[in-house]
Design a protein around this motif. Structure first.
Motif, mmCIF file in Angstrom:
data_model
loop_
_atom_site.group_PDB
_atom_site.id
_atom_site.type_symbol
_atom_site.label_atom_id
_atom_site.label_comp_id
_atom_site.label_asym_id
_atom_site.label_seq_id
_atom_site.Cartn_x
_atom_site.Cartn_y
_atom_site.Cartn_z
ATOM 1 N N LEU A 293 107.320 38.569 140.298
ATOM 2 C CA LEU A 293 107.262 39.977 139.926
ATOM 3 C C LEU A 293 108.483 40.426 139.128
ATOM 4 O O LEU A 293 108.409 41.418 138.387
ATOM 5 C CB LEU A 293 107.097 40.842 141.178
ATOM 6 C CG LEU A 293 105.758 40.672 141.904
ATOM 7 C CD1 LEU A 293 105.713 41.549 143.155
ATOM 8 C CD2 LEU A 293 104.583 41.011 140.988
ATOM 9 N N ALA A 294 109.595 39.716 139.249
ATOM 10 C CA ALA A 294 110.763 40.043 138.421
ATOM 11 C C ALA A 294 110.430 39.843 136.944
ATOM 12 O O ALA A 294 110.856 40.622 136.079
ATOM 13 C CB ALA A 294 111.952 39.182 138.823
ATOM 14 N N ARG A 295 109.658 38.803 136.633
ATOM 15 C CA ARG A 295 109.219 38.568 135.248
ATOM 16 C C ARG A 295 108.318 39.701 134.772
ATOM 17 O O ARG A 295 108.411 40.155 133.627
ATOM 18 C CB ARG A 295 108.489 37.216 135.164
ATOM 19 C CG ARG A 295 107.894 36.926 133.794
ATOM 20 C CD ARG A 295 107.305 35.521 133.754
ATOM 21 N NE ARG A 295 106.228 35.341 134.713
ATOM 22 C CZ ARG A 295 104.957 35.681 134.474
ATOM 23 N NH1 ARG A 295 104.630 36.242 133.322
ATOM 24 N NH2 ARG A 295 104.029 35.464 135.385
ATOM 25 N N ILE A 296 107.438 40.192 135.656
ATOM 26 C CA ILE A 296 106.566 41.308 135.305
ATOM 27 C C ILE A 296 107.397 42.559 135.041
ATOM 28 O O ILE A 296 107.130 43.322 134.092
ATOM 29 C CB ILE A 296 105.543 41.569 136.425
ATOM 30 C CG1 ILE A 296 104.694 40.321 136.682
ATOM 31 C CG2 ILE A 296 104.678 42.771 136.087
ATOM 32 C CD1 ILE A 296 103.896 39.853 135.486
ATOM 33 N N ARG A 297 108.426 42.774 135.854
ATOM 34 C CA ARG A 297 109.302 43.933 135.653
ATOM 35 C C ARG A 297 109.938 43.884 134.260
ATOM 36 O O ARG A 297 110.026 44.900 133.559
ATOM 37 C CB ARG A 297 110.397 43.952 136.722
ATOM 38 C CG ARG A 297 111.287 45.193 136.704
ATOM 39 C CD ARG A 297 112.655 44.926 137.294
ATOM 40 N NE ARG A 297 113.445 44.083 136.412
ATOM 41 C CZ ARG A 297 113.943 42.886 136.741
ATOM 42 N NH1 ARG A 297 113.731 42.383 137.941
ATOM 43 N NH2 ARG A 297 114.649 42.186 135.865
ATOM 44 N N GLU A 298 110.362 42.697 133.843
ATOM 45 C CA GLU A 298 110.953 42.547 132.516
ATOM 46 C C GLU A 298 109.928 42.831 131.424
ATOM 47 O O GLU A 298 110.242 43.480 130.414
ATOM 48 C CB GLU A 298 111.514 41.133 132.363
ATOM 49 C CG GLU A 298 112.700 40.843 133.271
ATOM 50 C CD GLU A 298 113.103 39.380 133.240
ATOM 51 O OE1 GLU A 298 112.459 38.607 132.507
ATOM 52 O OE2 GLU A 298 114.062 39.014 133.952
ATOM 53 N N MET A 299 108.681 42.372 131.612
ATOM 54 C CA MET A 299 107.623 42.622 130.635
ATOM 55 C C MET A 299 107.331 44.116 130.511
ATOM 56 O O MET A 299 106.936 44.601 129.435
ATOM 57 C CB MET A 299 106.337 41.886 131.036
ATOM 58 C CG MET A 299 106.408 40.384 130.932
ATOM 59 S SD MET A 299 104.853 39.595 131.432
ATOM 60 C CE MET A 299 103.719 40.249 130.197
ATOM 61 N N LEU A 300 107.534 44.858 131.589
ATOM 62 C CA LEU A 300 107.296 46.301 131.589
ATOM 63 C C LEU A 300 108.526 47.078 131.138
ATOM 64 O O LEU A 300 108.663 48.277 131.427
ATOM 65 C CB LEU A 300 106.881 46.765 132.991
ATOM 66 C CG LEU A 300 105.586 46.163 133.549
ATOM 67 C CD1 LEU A 300 105.341 46.631 134.977
ATOM 68 C CD2 LEU A 300 104.392 46.511 132.663
ATOM 69 N N ASP A 301 109.425 46.397 130.445
ATOM 70 C CA ASP A 301 110.620 47.016 129.872
ATOM 71 C C ASP A 301 111.560 47.529 130.949
ATOM 72 O O ASP A 301 112.188 48.590 130.800
ATOM 73 C CB ASP A 301 110.221 48.154 128.920
ATOM 74 C CG ASP A 301 111.349 48.534 127.957
ATOM 75 O OD1 ASP A 301 112.222 47.678 127.699
ATOM 76 O OD2 ASP A 301 111.363 49.678 127.487
ATOM 77 N N ASP A 302 111.649 46.751 132.047
ATOM 78 C CA ASP A 302 112.581 47.071 133.137
ATOM 79 C C ASP A 302 112.426 48.511 133.642
ATOM 80 O O ASP A 302 113.405 49.245 133.830
ATOM 81 C CB ASP A 302 114.030 46.816 132.718
ATOM 82 C CG ASP A 302 114.393 45.342 132.751
ATOM 83 O OD1 ASP A 302 113.837 44.623 133.602
ATOM 84 O OD2 ASP A 302 115.216 44.903 131.924
ATOM 85 N N VAL A 303 111.172 48.886 133.897
ATOM 86 C CA VAL A 303 110.919 50.212 134.460
ATOM 87 C C VAL A 303 111.535 50.293 135.855
ATOM 88 O O VAL A 303 111.788 49.269 136.495
ATOM 89 C CB VAL A 303 109.404 50.504 134.536
ATOM 90 C CG1 VAL A 303 108.806 50.570 133.149
ATOM 91 C CG2 VAL A 303 108.696 49.466 135.399
ATOM 92 N N PRO A 304 111.784 51.505 136.366
ATOM 93 C CA PRO A 304 112.305 51.624 137.727
ATOM 94 C C PRO A 304 111.357 50.980 138.736
ATOM 95 O O PRO A 304 110.131 51.055 138.603
ATOM 96 C CB PRO A 304 112.392 53.138 137.948
ATOM 97 C CG PRO A 304 112.488 53.717 136.576
ATOM 98 C CD PRO A 304 111.672 52.827 135.700
ATOM 99 N N VAL A 305 111.947 50.361 139.749
ATOM 100 C CA VAL A 305 111.178 49.650 140.766
ATOM 101 C C VAL A 305 111.498 50.233 142.138
ATOM 102 O O VAL A 305 112.664 50.473 142.466
ATOM 103 C CB VAL A 305 111.502 48.140 140.757
ATOM 104 C CG1 VAL A 305 110.775 47.426 141.896
ATOM 105 C CG2 VAL A 305 111.124 47.516 139.425
ATOM 106 N N ILE A 306 110.451 50.442 142.933
ATOM 107 C CA ILE A 306 110.632 50.752 144.356
ATOM 108 C C ILE A 306 109.910 49.674 145.149
ATOM 109 O O ILE A 306 108.721 49.455 144.982
ATOM 110 C CB ILE A 306 110.123 52.158 144.737
ATOM 111 C CG1 ILE A 306 110.217 52.348 146.273
ATOM 112 C CG2 ILE A 306 108.727 52.433 144.212
ATOM 113 C CD1 ILE A 306 109.904 53.753 146.749
ATOM 114 N N ALA A 307 110.660 48.963 145.966
ATOM 115 C CA ALA A 307 110.110 47.921 146.832
ATOM 116 C C ALA A 307 110.159 48.435 148.266
ATOM 117 O O ALA A 307 111.171 48.991 148.697
ATOM 118 C CB ALA A 307 110.904 46.634 146.693
ATOM 119 N N LEU A 308 109.055 48.240 148.998
ATOM 120 C CA LEU A 308 108.946 48.815 150.340
ATOM 121 C C LEU A 308 108.464 47.773 151.335
ATOM 122 O O LEU A 308 107.590 46.954 151.028
ATOM 123 C CB LEU A 308 107.966 49.987 150.344
ATOM 124 C CG LEU A 308 108.224 51.087 149.321
ATOM 125 C CD1 LEU A 308 107.163 51.027 148.232
ATOM 126 C CD2 LEU A 308 108.224 52.462 149.970
#
Length: 604
Positions: free
Chosen positions: A161-176
């Motif tokens: 999912l870190a790779r997906i975050r990069e593909m999404l232009d490093d949008v803010p992430v909330i992990a729960l």
């Protein structure tokens, strides 16, 4: 409070019908609304999903939610649509027409939340690339402990999912997640975030859960006692094997209870039908392996029973957390025995995860065994595992049963001596025979009726000796002599106790009051008889509406909302808006029919 939080509080009331934030939500929401990366560890039932749902509504754009189970995604989408929020899911059950309709909503900027599985998102279908072009504004990762190699539900796709975050232009992430110790939190943070996120760890205390543990003693009866106490309400019974899940469900059904089985070896169709029935209906007992439950969003599960001891406290905490998500009282019971402890240790030793992995897993298992054999408050011991301190809860089985420790050195030495004198190869039952002086065929054949320890324990019962063997095994004074044939041998600690070089104190098991507990009517929700009758009347109406709409009963209204209606007896729509869980969308949809039901019931 910031203007953004004030706006969030107003939306919480208008949309969801709740007057205020739950504990922990305000801190997490403040960071999320400010665009920070957040790792939130919050107990089950604390409203984690609200921490990304409210920002999605207030700030617009598309929030992408990674969720582990199709049933959970479908359930959350139903609940969001019921309050007027545009949400959809993309999973393996969508046909081409449904998927195309979802993509059209995304392109038209009509969707606020999209739920996908990690497998679908990181797969080769190009979904992540399409979403990147569509302008995702936030990534929410539910059940984030699945990212960690130390998490109890590790899923390798989560690591991508870190790779997906990069593909999404490093949008803010909330992990729960509801469960993550310090090691797991550090692993999640390094796997998902480019820099250290804001980490919010709320109290792990679930004060509405009653914690009880019992050694196995006619376990089917012990389980049915709980089912009877909560007759007509939903519950989960976890088992260690698939066969045990099926046979227990069959046995409970034969006793007149609505029980279903769930495990990974079942036909997919049967498994889905059973899960859907549990989610949609009010009164089903699900007998399941740990394959069932991660992400289950049903708020009104009134009990969780472990028919076999869990392998660790994190898994135990996650599983009991499926009870009482609505904040109302719920019961948990964990049954355990020597065979559970031995099996869990063998499972760890048989894994090929390396010495460090085995060391960590044995440490976690020891903590679980310590919780089973605790002599002081269960809640204190549970919270201490997660680094919290607390006073005695006054409500768990040990607080109410007044368990105590007593010096058991002489008793332990009798057992340990019997183990040594019989050749360190026999089990608890045989050792009890020796101490009780019972000249069974096996004892006579082995010439053990002439041992010094033969009959040395006639002053205690068989159950007491078997209990002490289990406690010595749990305390590390005994270990399995053979993986194939069982039996016990002394450990180094056992040898020092036998030689009198170390004392040992063991818990005095409080007498169970099964007959009294079984006959008690479960009325812990604060309702008097008249309100309880009204509640059942409204619950029947809710079930009828849910079936007509093809949604879970709690999607119409959760139990807590019906309890408020039954006690406050609203007469107008303005009165209904004072009921917890009634927002504007649900008032418009259900207000008249529930007001009519309340009037009709009062007329008799």
């Amino acid at each position: 409070m910031t203007a953004a939080l004030e706006e969030a509080r107003a939306a919480l009331k208008t949309i969801f019908g709740y007057d205020d934030f739950r504990s922990g939500q305000e801190e997490v929401l403040s960071a999320v609304l400010a665009g920070e990366n957040v790792l939130a560890v919050m107990p089950t039932g604390s409203g984690k999903s609200m921490c990304y749902q409210l920002p999605a509504v207030l700030q617009g754009g598309l929030t992408l939610v990674v969720s582990p189970l199709i049933a959970l995604m479908r359930d959350q989408v139903q609940q969001l649509k019921a309050v007027g929020i545009a949400a959809e899911t993309l999973n393996s059950t969508n046909d081409e027409t449904e998927a195309r309709a979802v993509f059209d909503q995304i392109r038209a900027d009509e969707l606020r939340l999209l739920f996908v599985s990690p497998e679908r998102l990181v797969g080769s279908g190009g979904l992540a690339a399409m979403l990147a072009r569509s302008g995702v504004t936030r990534l929410a990762i539910d059940e984030a402990h699945c990212v960690s190699q130390w998490g109890h539900d590790f899923r390798p796709e989560y690591r991508q999912l870190a790779r997906i975050r990069e593909m999404l232009d490093d949008v803010p992430v909330i992990a729960l997640t509801a469960t993550a110790d310090a090691t797991t939190r550090a692993d999640i943070a390094s796997a998902l975030f480019p820099e250290q996120p804001k980490i919010v760890v709320q109290s792990f205390d679930r004060p509405n859960l009653d914690l009880r543990f019992e050694p196995k003693d006619q376990p089917r009866r012990q389980i049915e006692d709980v089912v009877i106490r909560h007759n007509g309400r939903a519950g989960i019974v976890y088992t260690a094997s698939r066969n045990r899940a099926e046979t227990l469900a069959e046995w409970l059904s034969g006793k007149g209870h609505r029980a279903l089985a769930y495990h990974a070896g079942m036909d997919q169709g049967a498994r889905s039908r059973n899960q859907d029935a549990f989610l949609l209906e009010d009164n089903i007992v699900m007998c399941a392996t740990v394959a069932f439950g991660m992400g289950i969003n049903k708020p009104d599960v009134r009990f969780v029973v472990h028919a076999d001891m869990p392998g660790g406290i994190e898994a135990y905490y996650q599983e009991i957390g499926r009870a009482g998500r609505d904040g109302l009282p719920a019961e948990t019971l964990t049954l355990y025995g020597l065979e559970d402890m031995a099996l869990r240790r063998r499972q760890i030793d048989e894994k090929n995860g390396g010495e460090e992995r085995q060391r960590v897993e044995h440490k976690r298992l020891s903590a679980m065994i310590d919780l089973c054999e605790a002599s002081t408050c269960r809640r204190q011991a549970l919270l201490a595992y997660f680094g919290e301190t607390s006073g005695p809860c006054g409500r768990c089985d040990l607080c109410s049963g007044h368990a105590r420790l007593e010096d058991a050195t002489v008793i332990a030495q009798k057992i340990l001596s019997a183990v040594v004198r019989t050749g360190e190869r026999f089990g608890a039952g045989y050792l009890a025979d020796i101490l009780l002086g019972e000249a069974t065929d096996a004892v006579v054949r082995n010439r053990h009726d002439g041992l010094k320890t033969f009959g040395a324990g006639k002053d205690r019962s068989r159950r007491a000796w078997m209990t002490t063997v289990r406690q010595l095994f749990a305390a590390g004074a005994l270990e399995e002599a053979s993986d194939e044939h069982g039996g016990f041998r002394l450990t180094d600690r056992g040898a020092t106790i036998l030689r009198g070089q170390e004392p040992i104190a063991l818990r005095v098991q409080p007498e169970r009051e099964r007959r009294r507990l079984r006959s008690e009517k479960n009325r812990t929700d604060g309702m008097d008889e008249a309100s309880a009758a009204m509640f059942e009347h409204l619950r029947a109406l809710r079930l009828t509406l849910a079936r007509e709409e093809g949604v879970a009963a709690y999607v119409v209204f959760p139990d807590r909302t019906l309890i408020d209606m039954a006690q406050l007896r609203p007469t107008t729509k303005n009165d209904m808006l004072l009921i917890q869980g009634v927002g504007t969308a649900k008032l418009e949809r259900y207000g008249d029919v529930f007001l009519a039901a309340i009037r009709d019931f009062q007329r008799g």
